[in-house]
Write an enzyme that holds these catalytic residues in place. Structure first.
Site, mmCIF file in Angstrom:
data_model
loop_
_atom_site.group_PDB
_atom_site.id
_atom_site.type_symbol
_atom_site.label_atom_id
_atom_site.label_comp_id
_atom_site.label_asym_id
_atom_site.label_seq_id
_atom_site.Cartn_x
_atom_site.Cartn_y
_atom_site.Cartn_z
ATOM 1 N N GLY A 163 0.632 -1.190 -0.190
ATOM 2 C CA GLY A 163 0.062 0.095 0.089
ATOM 3 C C GLY A 163 0.878 1.188 -0.075
ATOM 4 O O GLY A 163 0.379 2.465 0.215
ATOM 5 N N SER A 164 2.056 1.247 -0.446
ATOM 6 C CA SER A 164 2.868 2.675 -0.412
ATOM 7 C C SER A 164 2.291 3.381 -1.468
ATOM 8 O O SER A 164 2.354 4.819 -1.088
ATOM 9 C CB SER A 164 4.480 2.161 -0.467
ATOM 10 O OG SER A 164 4.599 1.540 -1.882
ATOM 11 N N ASN A 165 1.932 2.907 -2.744
ATOM 12 C CA ASN A 165 1.179 4.010 -3.543
ATOM 13 C C ASN A 165 -0.017 4.346 -3.020
ATOM 14 O O ASN A 165 -0.253 5.569 -3.292
ATOM 15 C CB ASN A 165 1.077 3.072 -5.085
ATOM 16 C CG ASN A 165 2.274 3.072 -5.621
ATOM 17 O OD1 ASN A 165 2.813 3.998 -6.048
ATOM 18 N ND2 ASN A 165 2.969 2.116 -5.714
ATOM 19 N N MET A 200 -3.330 -7.382 -7.021
ATOM 20 C CA MET A 200 -2.661 -8.623 -7.694
ATOM 21 C C MET A 200 -3.698 -9.755 -8.351
ATOM 22 O O MET A 200 -3.247 -10.676 -8.657
ATOM 23 C CB MET A 200 -1.998 -9.447 -6.585
ATOM 24 C CG MET A 200 -0.696 -8.559 -6.318
ATOM 25 S SD MET A 200 0.321 -7.661 -7.187
ATOM 26 C CE MET A 200 1.353 -9.026 -7.799
ATOM 27 N N ARG A 201 -4.781 -9.344 -8.530
ATOM 28 C CA ARG A 201 -5.641 -10.281 -9.370
ATOM 29 C C ARG A 201 -6.064 -9.631 -10.670
ATOM 30 O O ARG A 201 -5.927 -8.552 -10.733
ATOM 31 C CB ARG A 201 -7.085 -10.360 -8.527
ATOM 32 C CG ARG A 201 -6.715 -11.011 -7.332
ATOM 33 C CD ARG A 201 -6.323 -12.734 -7.437
ATOM 34 N NE ARG A 201 -7.244 -13.477 -8.115
ATOM 35 C CZ ARG A 201 -7.976 -14.422 -7.556
ATOM 36 N NH1 ARG A 201 -8.116 -14.572 -6.331
ATOM 37 N NH2 ARG A 201 -8.662 -15.010 -8.299
ATOM 38 N N ASN A 243 -4.341 1.927 -13.511
ATOM 39 C CA ASN A 243 -2.997 0.872 -12.911
ATOM 40 C C ASN A 243 -1.799 1.539 -13.018
ATOM 41 O O ASN A 243 -1.369 2.269 -13.983
ATOM 42 C CB ASN A 243 -3.253 -0.557 -13.637
ATOM 43 C CG ASN A 243 -2.421 -1.503 -12.621
ATOM 44 O OD1 ASN A 243 -1.937 -1.310 -11.455
ATOM 45 N ND2 ASN A 243 -1.413 -2.072 -13.550
ATOM 46 N N HIS A 273 2.233 0.381 -13.336
ATOM 47 C CA HIS A 273 3.314 -0.601 -13.542
ATOM 48 C C HIS A 273 4.613 -0.240 -13.724
ATOM 49 O O HIS A 273 5.060 0.735 -14.210
ATOM 50 C CB HIS A 273 2.837 -1.086 -15.023
ATOM 51 C CG HIS A 273 3.852 -2.438 -15.421
ATOM 52 N ND1 HIS A 273 3.412 -3.664 -14.755
ATOM 53 C CD2 HIS A 273 4.717 -2.642 -16.369
ATOM 54 C CE1 HIS A 273 4.249 -4.573 -15.217
ATOM 55 N NE2 HIS A 273 4.991 -4.017 -16.051
HETATM 56 C C1 GRF Z 1 4.142 -1.167 -7.378
HETATM 57 O O1 GRF Z 1 5.333 -1.583 -7.708
HETATM 58 C C2 GRF Z 1 3.341 -1.145 -8.402
HETATM 59 O O2 GRF Z 1 3.679 -0.501 -9.483
HETATM 60 C C3 GRF Z 1 2.736 -2.662 -8.876
HETATM 61 O O3 GRF Z 1 2.656 -2.899 -7.494
HETATM 62 C C4 GRF Z 1 3.485 -2.416 -6.476
HETATM 63 C C5 GRF Z 1 2.662 -2.043 -5.363
HETATM 64 O O4 GRF Z 1 3.365 -1.665 -4.317
HETATM 65 N N1 GRF Z 1 1.570 -2.718 -9.503
HETATM 66 P P1 GRF Z 1 2.434 -0.852 -3.129
HETATM 67 O O5 GRF Z 1 1.329 -2.014 -2.604
HETATM 68 O O6 GRF Z 1 1.603 0.185 -3.564
HETATM 69 O O7 GRF Z 1 3.688 -0.385 -2.065
#
Ligand code: GRF
Length: 202
Positions: free
Chosen positions: A12-14, A78-79, A94, A96
């Site tokens: 969940g860092s993003n 992740m699904r 999304n 990537h």
């Molecule tokens: C990130 O690297 C994003 O680009 C990818 O999954 C990772 C998720 O990281 N799709 P976080 O859960 O946001 O820390």
């Protein structure tokens, strides 16, 4: 009031970077949805004061048929979402960690590094049923210097994600177009006089 859903499966860092960017927007209502019960993203949501809900993958269609959003943001989700669910969701974007259409898939950071590419980067794109294939909204490069270790590269990629994604999410939500200047404006050379929240100015 605009409605934004952020969906994750893990760290969940993003998600956290987006929430911090939106903290002064009281015209946007945000919910965190996660398909993994004990994921760390729930802890972050709690600490940030954001409403969260466990949404098992199999209940997604029903949920999005009943709950409508101006935008759904995938952040480490992740699904693979099938077409009928995506239709019910509306606009879905999304992030990537590679310069699509190169290096699709979940190991893109390592794949790009091991391939020896000298420039990789981060892509934000619309989500379609084919994985990592929707129309590209924004990209930002990360250079791989000679001698750069995988973990350094990875750290830089995540740092770029955390700068890029919040800005792009806001642009898309507000029906505006992203361009590189938007990212430059948020960079601070040390004075913190241009709206920097302190995060880039240490
Ligand atoms: C990130 O690297 C994003 O680009 C990818 O999954 C990772 C998720 O990281 N799709 P976080 O859960 O946001 O820390």
């Amino acid at each position: 009031m605009k409605k934004l859903a952020i969906m994750g499966s893990g760290n969940g860092s993003n998600f956290e970077a987006i929430i911090k960017h939106f903290q002064n927007r009281n015209d946007v209502e945000i919910i965190c949805l996660c398909n993994v019960k004990d994921a760390y993203i729930f802890e972050r949501a709690k600490n940030l004061g954001i409403k969260s809900q466990h949404l098992p993958f199999g209940e997604s269609f029903e949920y999005f048929s009943q709950n409508k959003f101006d935008l759904v943001v995938l952040a480490g989700y992740m699904r693979i979402l099938p077409e009928n669910v995506l239709k019910a969701m509306g606009d879905v974007i999304n992030i990537h960690p590679a310069l699509l259409p190169s290096f699709k898939g979940k190991d893109s950071i390592r794949d790009a590094y091991e391939c020896g590419v000298k420039v990789s980067g981060v892509t934000v794109h619309y989500v379609v049923p084919e994985v990592d294939s929707g129309r590209i909204i924004a990209q930002y490069p990360v250079f791989i210097d000679n001698g750069m270790h995988l973990d350094e590269f990875e750290a830089e990629m995540h740092a770029v994600e955390h700068k890029l994604y919040p800005i792009v999410v806001e642009k898309v939500l507000d029906d505006k177009v992203f361009d590189f200047q938007d990212l430059m404006k948020n960079e601070c050379s040390g004075g913190c006089s241009s709206g920097c929240d302190g995060g880039c100015c240490k």
